[in-house]
Design an enzyme around this catalytic site. Structure first.
Site, PDB file in Angstrom:
ATOM      1  N   HIS A 277       2.609  -6.304  -1.364  1.00 54.14           N
ATOM      2  CA  HIS A 277       2.185  -5.658  -0.027  1.00 54.14           C
ATOM      3  C   HIS A 277       2.430  -4.070  -0.049  1.00 54.14           C
ATOM      4  O   HIS A 277       1.640  -3.106  -0.611  1.00 54.14           O
ATOM      5  CB  HIS A 277       1.708  -6.079   0.743  1.00 54.14           C
ATOM      6  CG  HIS A 277       0.872  -4.772   1.912  1.00 54.14           C
ATOM      7  ND1 HIS A 277      -0.491  -4.951   2.178  1.00 54.14           N
ATOM      8  CD2 HIS A 277       1.576  -4.548   3.355  1.00 54.14           C
ATOM      9  CE1 HIS A 277      -0.981  -4.499   3.027  1.00 54.14           C
ATOM     10  NE2 HIS A 277       0.336  -3.211   3.204  1.00 54.14           N
ATOM     11  N   GLU A 278       3.532  -3.856   0.072  1.00 55.43           N
ATOM     12  CA  GLU A 278       4.232  -2.723   0.555  1.00 55.43           C
ATOM     13  C   GLU A 278       4.310  -1.706  -1.443  1.00 55.43           C
ATOM     14  O   GLU A 278       4.261  -0.362  -1.165  1.00 55.43           O
ATOM     15  CB  GLU A 278       5.616  -2.827   0.601  1.00 55.43           C
ATOM     16  CG  GLU A 278       6.047  -3.842   2.204  1.00 55.43           C
ATOM     17  CD  GLU A 278       4.757  -2.701   3.117  1.00 55.43           C
ATOM     18  OE1 GLU A 278       4.481  -1.228   2.524  1.00 55.43           O
ATOM     19  OE2 GLU A 278       4.517  -3.077   4.203  1.00 55.43           O
ATOM     20  N   HIS A 281       1.111  -0.137  -2.222  1.00 55.82           N
ATOM     21  CA  HIS A 281       1.113   1.520  -1.192  1.00 55.82           C
ATOM     22  C   HIS A 281       2.045   2.836  -2.013  1.00 55.82           C
ATOM     23  O   HIS A 281       0.709   3.252  -2.461  1.00 55.82           O
ATOM     24  CB  HIS A 281       1.841   1.749  -0.494  1.00 55.82           C
ATOM     25  CG  HIS A 281       1.458   0.666   1.082  1.00 55.82           C
ATOM     26  ND1 HIS A 281      -0.250   1.120   1.314  1.00 55.82           N
ATOM     27  CD2 HIS A 281       1.665  -0.418   1.917  1.00 55.82           C
ATOM     28  CE1 HIS A 281      -0.660   0.103   2.258  1.00 55.82           C
ATOM     29  NE2 HIS A 281       0.648  -0.418   2.495  1.00 55.82           N
ATOM     30  N   GLU A 357      -4.728  -0.256   3.437  1.00 55.33           N
ATOM     31  CA  GLU A 357      -4.447  -1.692   3.334  1.00 55.33           C
ATOM     32  C   GLU A 357      -5.006  -3.123   2.550  1.00 55.33           C
ATOM     33  O   GLU A 357      -4.159  -4.562   2.437  1.00 55.33           O
ATOM     34  CB  GLU A 357      -4.255  -2.229   4.888  1.00 55.33           C
ATOM     35  CG  GLU A 357      -3.243  -1.365   5.627  1.00 55.33           C
ATOM     36  CD  GLU A 357      -1.425  -1.162   5.405  1.00 55.33           C
ATOM     37  OE1 GLU A 357      -1.251  -1.671   4.700  1.00 55.33           O
ATOM     38  OE2 GLU A 357      -1.065  -0.020   5.402  1.00 55.33           O
TER      39      GLU A 357
END
Length: 423
Positions: A277-278, A281, A357
């Site tokens: 997930h990070e 970004h 997100e």
């Protein structure tokens, strides 16, 4: 002065009552009927007591947030209305003839005034988190962080006060444009030094100790074409039981950081989802999109503050003890307007952030292909942090930079069902 002070207190009190009614009486708890029994339903992964504590804790924290935000505006208004701002300006000018030191002295007293009067409210928030076993930090360590906050914010803001005042005195009609232009390299510099200078003031950072897990994370980074060499962990267990991970910094100073609480409470597969997930970004350049959005909003914000200050000083200058924008005494008004506009723009910034997100969530599930681990990680985040799965609408609009847990778990469930149907 008495009339305005009495009116402002009455308005603030009525506002607090409305917030209390909305959060404690009007807003319901639980999840909508279609989601009952699904993985997003707290009843499926929390005990009855945990659900009750989650509702109590979240409601108290939300109430404290909404009544605290205008409290600082109220203090700045009082600082102006009572003439304290004017007296502090006169005292700072009598202490030094240099503009920089005058600004530093004035802002020190303003910061001290706001900090001391806000400290009881901050302490209440600390005690609430302590009572519900979210915060594990000792009172001594909490006070230490408050002092660090004070000095870091003071030195940064004292510099900003001096620069903005200098620009106003030299370019009274166009200061907002020059201030915005200077804010671009300043913001980039802060983002560059934050991971290596500011963050270590609060916590200890070090490369991930679990080398086997780090290898797995770096394998995902390699598949995503991310030139990562290390994943960092931070010692947060001495402060909180909550879980988190984040990306910070830009360029060569960018870091992917895991809280040690996350490492202690989640399985490797769940941590890999969070790391993916990070990385999402990073791959989708959300940091740079965020910077661009911030700069765009700040440009219009500074222009709006300039126009508002002109009108307010022209009409209410005698009441607020402000003669012109070129005086130090106008800075409480500047900060008050900045705070109001920042709060007013939060629905916009939060909406953009929630979209980013969700995009990162979907990127992570495609990279890991493990929707069960993803769902369980969000369930554990909600359970450990006593987060509301389905918060009231206004709370979501003004406070949530991430989708709600209900939304996140639901679209991950849909992804899993779609994948099962395809197989």
């Amino acid at each position: 002065m008495r009339k305005w002070l009495t009116t402002s207190i009455a308005v603030y009190f009525l506002y607090g009552l409305v917030v209390y009614w909305y959060l404690f009486i009007f807003s319901g708890s639980g999840v909508p009927a279609p989601y009952e029994g699904t993985a997003a339903d707290p009843a499926t992964f929390m005990t009855g007591r945990e659900q009750l504590l989650s509702q109590e804790y979240s409601t108290l924290k939300n109430f404290l947030y909404f009544v605290t935000v205008p409290f600082e505006w109220f203090l700045l208004f009082v600082f102006l209305l009572t003439g304290l701002s004017r007296k502090m300006q006169e005292w700072s000018q009598a202490t030094s003839k240099r503009s920089f030191f005058q600004s530093a002295i004035f802002f020190f007293w303003l910061s001290l005034f706001i900090t001391l009067l806000s400290l009881p409210v901050e302490w209440i928030g600390y005690q609430i988190s302590k009572t519900y076993h979210i915060t594990t930090q000792s009172f001594h360590a909490w006070i230490k962080d408050q002092l660090i906050d004070f000095w870091v914010n003071y030195f940064l803001m004292a510099l900003i006060v001096f620069v903005v005042l200098s620009l106003i005195r030299k370019f009274e009609k166009r200061w907002w444009l020059y201030a915005w232009l200077l804010s671009i390299p300043f913001s980039m510099f802060l983002m560059f030094v934050q991971p290596v200078v500011i963050d270590p003031l609060y916590n200890d950072f070090y490369p991930l100790k679990n080398k086997e897990l780090e290898t797995k994370i770096l394998e995902i980074a390699d598949r995503a074409d991310i030139p990562a060499e290390h994943v960092y962990e931070v010692n947060m267990s001495e402060k909180t039981n909550a879980l988190n991970a984040y990306v910070t910094g830009i360029g060569s100073n960018s870091r992917i950081v895991l809280w040690d609480t996350t490492l202690n409470k989640l399985e490797d597969e769940e941590i890999l989802f969070i790391m993916a997930h990070e990385m999402g970004h990073y791959v989708m350049k959300h940091i740079y999109v965020g910077i661009a959005g911030y700069l765009l909003l700040s440009l219009f914000g500074l222009l709006f503050i300039h126009l508002l200050m002109e009108k307010l000083i022209q009409r209410f200058g005698p009441l607020l003890k402000i003669n012109s924008m070129k005086e130090l005494t106008m800075f409480p008004l500047f900060l008050l307007l900045l705070g109001v506009l920042t709060f007013a723009s939060s629905p916009i910034t939060n909406t953009v952030s929630r979209y980013q997100e969700k995009s990162a969530d979907m990127y992570a599930i495609e990279m890991t292909n493990d929707h069960e681990a993803a769902i369980h990680s969000f369930q554990e985040l909600a359970k450990t942090g006593l987060s509301q799965v389905n918060p009231p609408l206004l709370v979501k609009i003004f406070r949530y930079s991430h989708p709600t847990m209900l939304e996140r778990i639901h679209y991950l469930e849909e992804y899993g069902e779609k994948q099962f149907d395809e197989e």
